[in-house]
Design an enzyme around this catalytic site. Structure first.
Site, mmCIF file in Angstrom:
data_model
loop_
_atom_site.group_PDB
_atom_site.id
_atom_site.type_symbol
_atom_site.label_atom_id
_atom_site.label_comp_id
_atom_site.label_asym_id
_atom_site.label_seq_id
_atom_site.Cartn_x
_atom_site.Cartn_y
_atom_site.Cartn_z
ATOM 1 N N SER A 1 25.790 34.628 43.903
ATOM 2 C CA SER A 1 25.147 35.966 43.659
ATOM 3 C C SER A 1 23.643 35.846 44.121
ATOM 4 O O SER A 1 22.814 35.479 43.687
ATOM 5 C CB SER A 1 24.586 35.467 41.843
ATOM 6 O OG SER A 1 24.024 36.411 41.455
ATOM 7 N N HIS B 1 28.337 39.146 45.494
ATOM 8 C CA HIS B 1 27.878 39.137 43.906
ATOM 9 C C HIS B 1 26.741 40.166 43.464
ATOM 10 O O HIS B 1 26.183 39.419 43.726
ATOM 11 C CB HIS B 1 28.260 38.182 42.890
ATOM 12 C CG HIS B 1 28.026 38.113 41.434
ATOM 13 N ND1 HIS B 1 29.905 38.992 40.557
ATOM 14 C CD2 HIS B 1 27.097 38.375 40.703
ATOM 15 C CE1 HIS B 1 28.887 38.672 39.494
ATOM 16 N NE2 HIS B 1 27.826 38.748 39.195
ATOM 17 N N ASP C 1 24.454 41.840 40.819
ATOM 18 C CA ASP C 1 24.665 42.183 39.813
ATOM 19 C C ASP C 1 23.421 44.059 39.615
ATOM 20 O O ASP C 1 22.604 43.835 40.052
ATOM 21 C CB ASP C 1 23.391 40.998 39.503
ATOM 22 C CG ASP C 1 24.274 40.016 38.883
ATOM 23 O OD1 ASP C 1 25.448 40.041 38.066
ATOM 24 O OD2 ASP C 1 23.769 39.646 39.341
ATOM 25 N N MET D 1 21.802 45.421 36.914
ATOM 26 C CA MET D 1 21.634 45.650 35.840
ATOM 27 C C MET D 1 20.139 46.986 35.284
ATOM 28 O O MET D 1 19.611 47.640 35.936
ATOM 29 C CB MET D 1 20.575 44.854 35.054
ATOM 30 C CG MET D 1 21.454 43.353 35.873
ATOM 31 S SD MET D 1 20.517 41.631 35.338
ATOM 32 C CE MET D 1 20.737 40.683 35.474
ATOM 33 N N HIS E 1 29.079 43.682 39.912
ATOM 34 C CA HIS E 1 28.783 43.713 38.475
ATOM 35 C C HIS E 1 28.275 43.941 37.762
ATOM 36 O O HIS E 1 26.456 44.162 37.856
ATOM 37 C CB HIS E 1 28.502 42.232 38.237
ATOM 38 C CG HIS E 1 28.151 41.227 37.052
ATOM 39 N ND1 HIS E 1 27.889 40.421 36.528
ATOM 40 C CD2 HIS E 1 28.685 41.988 35.627
ATOM 41 C CE1 HIS E 1 28.232 40.298 34.700
ATOM 42 N NE2 HIS E 1 28.724 41.834 34.293
ATOM 43 N N MET F 1 26.506 45.942 34.641
ATOM 44 C CA MET F 1 25.840 45.405 33.042
ATOM 45 C C MET F 1 24.071 47.100 33.044
ATOM 46 O O MET F 1 23.468 46.361 33.029
ATOM 47 C CB MET F 1 24.999 44.280 33.447
ATOM 48 C CG MET F 1 25.665 42.893 33.419
ATOM 49 S SD MET F 1 24.476 41.611 33.976
ATOM 50 C CE MET F 1 24.279 41.415 35.749
ATOM 51 N N MET G 1 31.817 35.930 30.998
ATOM 52 C CA MET G 1 30.833 35.464 30.924
ATOM 53 C C MET G 1 29.843 33.928 29.991
ATOM 54 O O MET G 1 30.760 34.066 29.350
ATOM 55 C CB MET G 1 29.638 36.173 30.424
ATOM 56 C CG MET G 1 29.296 38.102 31.102
ATOM 57 S SD MET G 1 29.162 37.778 32.143
ATOM 58 C CE MET G 1 26.916 37.114 32.522
ATOM 59 N N GLY H 1 22.206 39.267 31.583
ATOM 60 C CA GLY H 1 20.682 39.957 31.878
ATOM 61 C C GLY H 1 19.367 38.752 32.918
ATOM 62 O O GLY H 1 18.829 39.386 33.678
ATOM 63 N N PHE H 2 20.017 37.415 33.044
ATOM 64 C CA PHE H 2 19.361 36.739 33.632
ATOM 65 C C PHE H 2 19.613 35.320 34.208
ATOM 66 O O PHE H 2 21.034 35.172 34.315
ATOM 67 C CB PHE H 2 17.748 36.314 33.506
ATOM 68 C CG PHE H 2 17.277 37.155 32.493
ATOM 69 C CD1 PHE H 2 16.219 38.013 32.797
ATOM 70 C CD2 PHE H 2 17.451 37.740 31.003
ATOM 71 C CE1 PHE H 2 15.471 38.735 32.708
ATOM 72 C CE2 PHE H 2 16.878 39.143 30.406
ATOM 73 C CZ PHE H 2 16.135 39.296 31.055
ATOM 74 N N GLY H 3 19.059 35.641 35.653
ATOM 75 C CA GLY H 3 20.299 34.242 36.342
ATOM 76 C C GLY H 3 19.323 32.566 36.573
ATOM 77 O O GLY H 3 18.501 32.694 35.374
ATOM 78 N N ASP I 1 30.664 33.563 35.320
ATOM 79 C CA ASP I 1 29.540 33.384 35.936
ATOM 80 C C ASP I 1 28.855 33.594 35.135
ATOM 81 O O ASP I 1 28.559 33.739 33.525
ATOM 82 C CB ASP I 1 29.393 34.841 35.756
ATOM 83 C CG ASP I 1 27.812 36.240 36.260
ATOM 84 O OD1 ASP I 1 27.133 35.153 36.704
ATOM 85 O OD2 ASP I 1 28.374 36.930 36.896
ATOM 86 N N GLY I 2 27.429 32.790 35.048
ATOM 87 C CA GLY I 2 26.347 31.971 34.595
ATOM 88 C C GLY I 2 26.636 30.851 34.256
ATOM 89 O O GLY I 2 27.225 30.312 33.687
ATOM 90 N N GLY I 3 25.653 30.035 35.144
ATOM 91 C CA GLY I 3 25.393 28.681 35.221
ATOM 92 C C GLY I 3 26.440 27.520 35.962
ATOM 93 O O GLY I 3 26.491 26.592 35.491
ATOM 94 N N GLY J 1 24.761 31.475 42.014
ATOM 95 C CA GLY J 1 23.715 32.264 42.021
ATOM 96 C C GLY J 1 22.542 31.110 42.428
ATOM 97 O O GLY J 1 22.794 30.797 42.978
HETATM 98 C C1 DX5 Z 1 24.073 37.059 35.090
HETATM 99 C C2 DX5 Z 1 24.165 37.559 36.249
HETATM 100 C C3 DX5 Z 1 25.021 36.413 36.905
HETATM 101 C C4 DX5 Z 1 23.093 35.852 37.624
HETATM 102 C C5 DX5 Z 1 24.251 34.187 37.447
HETATM 103 O O1 DX5 Z 1 23.536 38.260 34.224
HETATM 104 O O2 DX5 Z 1 25.352 37.949 35.639
HETATM 105 O O3 DX5 Z 1 25.691 36.800 38.259
HETATM 106 O O4 DX5 Z 1 22.733 36.138 39.171
HETATM 107 O O5 DX5 Z 1 23.253 33.154 38.180
HETATM 108 P P1 DX5 Z 1 22.880 31.424 37.908
HETATM 109 O O6 DX5 Z 1 23.741 30.787 38.692
HETATM 110 O O7 DX5 Z 1 21.572 31.430 38.618
HETATM 111 O O8 DX5 Z 1 23.436 31.585 36.452
HETATM 112 ZN ZN ZN Z 2 27.116 38.585 37.752
#
Ligand code: DX5
Ligand code: ZN
Length: 231
Positions: free
Chosen positions: A18, A41, A43, A45, A74, A76, A145, A150-152, A183-185, A205
């Site tokens: 990401s 990827h 994002d 938003m 992706h 959002m 998800m 919303g956030f990395g 996706d996420g963490g 990400g």
């Molecule tokens: C969050 C995004 C993700 C984000 C993941 O809403 O959809 O794609 O970039 O970031 P990490 O891998 O740092 O959790």
């Molecule tokens: Zn994403």
């Protein structure tokens, strides 16, 4: 071998870094750092569906031109029925919209597929897969998800893993070739659990762009997912 088995052996584990975690002032270079990954990827938003604002169609168009690998978009955003087709026109090869935002998921998925892109359905952590199981044939990918979008850099939510498992089981039973993205963490610590649960496309990400050597980290994540999947 069933259809899923064939697809699995042809495609298998895929890594989708990401760029949200990359340096936005140097996006072309940042895409170059992950040239060995399967997807980039991106994002999108809109500050309405999620409380954050990133980039839109003109930037995606520029990223597609600069990217050595296909773009996995992706969305959002609210009202994907109106906006998602523009991201297919922009050159993304996969476009994922959210179940919570879409008015007519089947119509939109068909429209995206008709324009030659893969159609994905995204589910926030509290959205179950079950109401969408009959729609599986309309999609190429389900995005589960593993954080609130919303956030990395948020901590991985293990509570989402049973949904990954139920999604994979339903796809297996259906005999369809649908990918399951998480996706996420997703990190060296969590990717194995995702793969064991049945995910085959891994967005990462912070884990990739936070590494000194992003290419090496992509390779490492792929290795960890592949060995976990084998078990
Ligand atoms: C969050 C995004 C993700 C984000 C993941 O809403 O959809 O794609 O970039 O970031 P990490 O891998 O740092 O959790
Ligand atoms: Zn994403």
């Amino acid at each position: 071998m069933d259809r899923r088995g064939i697809a699995w052996s042809l495609v298998g584990i895929q890594i989708s870094p990401s760029i949200l975690a990359s340096d936005f002032a140097r996006l072309a270079d940042e895409l170059g750092r992950v040239a060995d990954a399967d997807w980039a990827h991106v994002d999108v938003m809109d500050n309405h569906f999620v409380p954050n604002l990133t980039l839109g169609q003109p930037v995606v168009e520029a990223l597609v031109k600069a990217s050595p690998i296909p773009v996995d978009c992706h969305l959002m955003i609210e009202n994907p029925d109106r906006w998602a087709p523009g991201y297919a026109e922009a050159g993304a090869r996969s476009v994922t919209f959210h179940a919570e935002a879409v008015a007519a998921p089947v119509r939109l998925a068909r429209q995206l597929r008709a324009s030659g892109v893969r159609a994905g359905l995204g589910l926030k952590p509290a959205t179950p897969i079950e109401p969408y199981l009959d729609l599986l044939p309309e999609f190429d990918m389900i995005l589960v998800m593993t954080v609130e979008p919303g956030f990395g850099a948020q901590p991985f939510l293990d509570v989402c893993l049973p949904k990954v498992r139920r999604t994979r089981d339903a796809i297996r039973r259906s005999g369809l070739d649908v990918w399951v993205q998480v996706d996420g963490g997703v990190s060296e610590e969590t990717i194995g659990r995702c793969a064991e649960a049945g995910a085959d496309v891994f967005v990462a990400g912070t884990a990739v762009y936070g590494a000194g050597d992003a290419a090496e980290r992509v390779h490492r994540l792929r290795e960890l997912a592949t060995s976990a999947h084998a078990h």
